[in-house]
Design an enzyme around this catalytic site. Structure first.
Site, PDB file in Angstrom:
ATOM      1  CG  HIS A 124      -1.668  -1.274   1.418  1.00 39.59           C
ATOM      2  ND1 HIS A 124      -1.180  -2.335   2.170  1.00 39.59           N
ATOM      3  CD2 HIS A 124      -2.865  -1.676   0.940  1.00 39.59           C
ATOM      4  CE1 HIS A 124      -2.049  -3.333   2.132  1.00 39.59           C
ATOM      5  NE2 HIS A 124      -3.082  -2.959   1.398  1.00 39.59           N
ATOM      6  CG  ASP A 126       0.853   2.939   4.280  1.00 36.37           C
ATOM      7  OD1 ASP A 126      -0.210   2.341   4.055  1.00 36.37           O
ATOM      8  OD2 ASP A 126       1.851   2.382   4.776  1.00 36.37           O
ATOM      9  CD  GLU A 271       0.414  -2.679   9.487  1.00 34.35           C
ATOM     10  OE1 GLU A 271      -0.347  -3.553   9.941  1.00 34.35           O
ATOM     11  OE2 GLU A 271       0.170  -1.452   9.502  1.00 34.35           O
TER      12      GLU A 271
END
Length: 299
Positions: A124, A126, A271
């Protein structure tokens, strides 16, 4: 060779799914400190940055576009100070997450007093802001904040705005973008390398160009590694898995090239979600990649 300082940040307030707060423990459980020391590095574990939990009443805040803004900002401010202290003491900070909102603190602390590039390896971008976010989850805004976009509490953690100029940022292996985030990224000035680029050109060519793009007139670079960049068949223990990620060997090659280039000054690994993992495989992979970034070689 820099001495290594480990810092855990057990935060999951920036994410939409619980569990990444256990990521630092899962990575330490693999014997991380001893394995880094076996490479010849001096390494010390400085423990965890204190982080509030939802269960203990972390304040959600009034703006649904900035969920848990105040506690996230406070954690990132504390982390930035601790990372800056490590840098002043000649250490290379290695930050274990936790969700990707922590990178606002790790990068901001590492860049104080010096000019760093940033390599952001993530499925991603972000790159949302409060105006574009579909979820209000701040881990989806961290790269935008570091490049100067977003709430002033988040953009100012480095003591300057932006913490990293967009033309000194390389985003690698992105494959899942929100519509408004995509439009913002196209005009941002960030060097963006998608999975399409990796498929066509190969990881080596992409990483070599990414490192080159962010290495001009800097004092090295910070690397921010989100484990969801790897295909979920290999790294299942992440909060926001996306099919079609990089392979085991592509991930290691990226880290090996970072080590060979010699500019690594700080690193965060984020994460890892043990609740969703299988036999701690994702945490083990995260640690293997850290070792590659710190100089472990096949031969």
């Amino acid at each position: 060779m820099y001495p290594i300082a480990l810092l855990g940040v057990p935060i999951d307030l920036g994410a939409g799914r619980r569990g990444v707060d256990m990521g630092p423990s899962a990575m330490r459980y693999t014997g991380l400190q001893a394995r880094i020391a076996a490479l010849g590095h001096d390494v010390c574990d400085l423990g965890n940055v204190p982080t509030p939990m939802i269960e203990t009443g972390a304040p959600l805040g009034d703006d649904p576009r900035l969920r848990y803004l105040d506690p996230i900002w406070r954690v990132c401010a504390e982390l930035a100070d601790r990372v800056a202290t490590c840098v002043q003491q000649g250490q290379l900070p290695l930050i274990l997450g936790g969700d990707h909102s922590l990178a606002m603190g790790s990068v901001s602390g590492s860049t104080r007093g010096r000019q760093l590039g940033l390599i952001w390896i993530d499925a991603h971008a972000d790159f949302n802001t409060p105006e574009t976010t579909p979820s209000g989850n701040i881990h989806g805004m961290s790269l935008a904040a570091l490049s100067g976009r977003g709430h002033p509490l988040l953009t100012g953690l480095a003591g300057r705005v932006p913490a990293i100029p967009p033309d000194q940022i390389a985003l690698v292996a992105v494959r899942d973008l929100d519509p408004l985030e995509r439009e913002a990224l196209r005009t941002s000035g960030i060097h963006t390398f998608t999975m399409h680029d990796i498929d066509r050109r190969g990881m080596a060519a992409v990483m070599e160009q990414a490192i080159s793009c962010i290495s001009h007139a800097t004092d090295g670079y910070h690397v921010s590694l989100d484990l969801d960049v790897i295909d979920p068949k290999i790294a299942p223990g992440v909060g926001t898995p996306v099919l079609g990620g990089i392979s085991y060997r592509e991930a290691h090659l990226a880290m090996e090239l970072i080590a060979q280039a010699g500019g690594l000054r700080s690193l965060d690994v984020v994460e890892v979600n043990p609740i969703l993992d299988i036999h701690n495989a994702t945490a083990e992979l995260a640690v293997e990649l850290v070792l590659s970034a710190l100089g472990k070689r096949i031969l």
